[in-house]
Motif scaffolding. Sequence first.
Motif, PDB file in Angstrom:
ATOM      1  N   GLY A  35      32.287 -21.798 -32.966  1.00  0.00           N
ATOM      2  CA  GLY A  35      32.231 -20.418 -33.414  1.00  0.00           C
ATOM      3  C   GLY A  35      32.583 -20.356 -34.891  1.00  0.00           C
ATOM      4  N   ILE A  36      31.966 -19.447 -35.629  1.00  0.00           N
ATOM      5  CA  ILE A  36      32.195 -19.343 -37.075  1.00  0.00           C
ATOM      6  C   ILE A  36      32.677 -17.947 -37.429  1.00  0.00           C
ATOM      7  CG2 ILE A  36      31.126 -19.456 -39.358  1.00  0.00           C
ATOM      8  CD1 ILE A  36      29.144 -21.447 -38.278  1.00  0.00           C
ATOM      9  N   GLU A  37      33.722 -17.897 -38.239  1.00  0.00           N
ATOM     10  CA  GLU A  37      34.214 -16.628 -38.786  1.00  0.00           C
ATOM     11  C   GLU A  37      34.244 -16.755 -40.299  1.00  0.00           C
ATOM     12  OE1 GLU A  37      38.415 -14.256 -38.946  1.00  0.00           O
ATOM     13  OE2 GLU A  37      37.696 -14.861 -36.963  1.00  0.00           O
ATOM     14  N   VAL A  38      33.590 -15.844 -40.973  1.00  0.00           N
ATOM     15  CA  VAL A  38      33.463 -15.899 -42.424  1.00  0.00           C
ATOM     16  C   VAL A  38      34.174 -14.707 -43.046  1.00  0.00           C
ATOM     17  CG1 VAL A  38      31.839 -15.857 -44.355  1.00  0.00           C
ATOM     18  CG2 VAL A  38      31.274 -17.125 -42.282  1.00  0.00           C
ATOM     19  N   VAL A  39      34.977 -14.956 -44.055  1.00  0.00           N
ATOM     20  CA  VAL A  39      35.735 -13.908 -44.735  1.00  0.00           C
ATOM     21  C   VAL A  39      35.149 -13.668 -46.114  1.00  0.00           C
ATOM     22  CG1 VAL A  39      38.001 -13.194 -45.588  1.00  0.00           C
ATOM     23  CG2 VAL A  39      37.821 -14.551 -43.482  1.00  0.00           C
ATOM     24  N   HIS A  40      34.942 -12.394 -46.447  1.00  0.00           N
ATOM     25  CA  HIS A  40      34.460 -11.998 -47.765  1.00  0.00           C
ATOM     26  C   HIS A  40      35.503 -11.081 -48.398  1.00  0.00           C
ATOM     27  CE1 HIS A  40      30.377 -13.338 -46.695  1.00  0.00           C
ATOM     28  NE2 HIS A  40      30.628 -12.798 -45.523  1.00  0.00           N
ATOM     29  N   GLY A  67      29.398 -15.927 -36.516  1.00  0.00           N
ATOM     30  CA  GLY A  67      28.187 -16.669 -36.198  1.00  0.00           C
ATOM     31  C   GLY A  67      28.534 -17.892 -35.376  1.00  0.00           C
ATOM     32  N   THR A  68      27.596 -18.826 -35.331  1.00  0.00           N
ATOM     33  CA  THR A  68      27.738 -20.034 -34.529  1.00  0.00           C
ATOM     34  C   THR A  68      27.197 -21.215 -35.326  1.00  0.00           C
ATOM     35  OG1 THR A  68      27.348 -18.709 -32.535  1.00  0.00           O
ATOM     36  CG2 THR A  68      27.185 -21.086 -32.290  1.00  0.00           C
ATOM     37  N   GLY A  69      27.650 -22.397 -34.994  1.00  0.00           N
ATOM     38  CA  GLY A  69      27.126 -23.620 -35.591  1.00  0.00           C
ATOM     39  C   GLY A  69      27.187 -24.744 -34.575  1.00  0.00           C
ATOM     40  N   PHE A  70      26.633 -25.903 -34.924  1.00  0.00           N
ATOM     41  CA  PHE A  70      26.705 -27.041 -34.007  1.00  0.00           C
ATOM     42  C   PHE A  70      26.722 -28.352 -34.784  1.00  0.00           C
ATOM     43  CE2 PHE A  70      22.232 -26.031 -34.545  1.00  0.00           C
ATOM     44  CZ  PHE A  70      21.613 -27.261 -34.701  1.00  0.00           C
ATOM     45  N   ILE A  71      27.424 -29.346 -34.223  1.00  0.00           N
ATOM     46  CA  ILE A  71      27.539 -30.668 -34.835  1.00  0.00           C
ATOM     47  C   ILE A  71      26.261 -31.449 -34.553  1.00  0.00           C
ATOM     48  CG2 ILE A  71      28.920 -32.778 -34.949  1.00  0.00           C
ATOM     49  CD1 ILE A  71      31.229 -31.125 -33.689  1.00  0.00           C
ATOM     50  N   PHE A  72      25.650 -31.985 -35.610  1.00  0.00           N
ATOM     51  CA  PHE A  72      24.352 -32.619 -35.426  1.00  0.00           C
ATOM     52  C   PHE A  72      24.287 -34.076 -35.859  1.00  0.00           C
ATOM     53  CE2 PHE A  72      24.192 -31.064 -39.757  1.00  0.00           C
ATOM     54  CZ  PHE A  72      23.515 -32.052 -40.447  1.00  0.00           C
ATOM     55  N   ASP A  73      25.379 -34.626 -36.451  1.00  0.00           N
ATOM     56  CA  ASP A  73      25.341 -36.040 -36.804  1.00  0.00           C
ATOM     57  C   ASP A  73      26.719 -36.675 -36.611  1.00  0.00           C
ATOM     58  OD1 ASP A  73      26.908 -35.409 -39.000  1.00  0.00           O
ATOM     59  OD2 ASP A  73      25.427 -35.967 -40.508  1.00  0.00           O
TER      60      ASP A  73
END
Length: 232
Positions: A35-40, A67-73
């Motif tokens: 899970g992603i949390e972005v602060v501005h 948002g969301t992300g995923f580990i790919f490498d």
Amino acid sequence: MSERSKRTVKKRRGSTVGLPNFVPIVERYKQAVVGIEVVHEPAQTRLFPIGPLWHDGSPSYRSVNIGTGFIFDPKGHILTNEHVIHSASQVLLRFYGRKRPVHATIVGTDYVHDIAILKTHLAAPKLILRIAKPEDICVGEWVVAIGSPLGLDHSVTAGIISSKDRPLKIGDREYPKLIQTDAAINRGNSGGPLINMRGQVIGMNTAVSQSSQGIGFAISAEVLRESIDKIL
């Protein structure tokens, strides 16, 4: 009806013949999704394909995007949408099973294709999600979306690939080869993986049609591969 026929009918009624079992896919790969949390700071007025903005009521009106992300490498690089982390002051990641968020750095971005790569200080991951090849994507096959809709981490939805190679323009971005799916995609799913039953990422969930039901879009694996090579 013979006893054998009765047993066969009973077995069929109690089974899910023809329906996929999503449990092994989810159990195996959920730890590779974050899970992603972005602060501005200060708050900005911005529009995203998916991903809400709100403020915490503080005097500075700090704004937050999810948002969301995923580990790919194997090195632990994390893929997400550029619009999720755009103009971020801080990027925090929530890993499955960890109580505290982890700070992330932005390795690079591809604004045109709406793709960003992140990295953390954590050790190399035990599990990654591999990105499919174009020939692995078939219209009509079952897919699973794992993400953080409305901030609900590691939520799972399922559907099929409705179509592929859909061109779409959102704001000033033109997406040339989007995958259309009827798997439920909501605010916060941006950047999350769309996974086939072989455990391959066939797309990155990016947008949803607000005027209809069951029409979501993901950036295709082909575009993801090209952008990753460009950024790294």
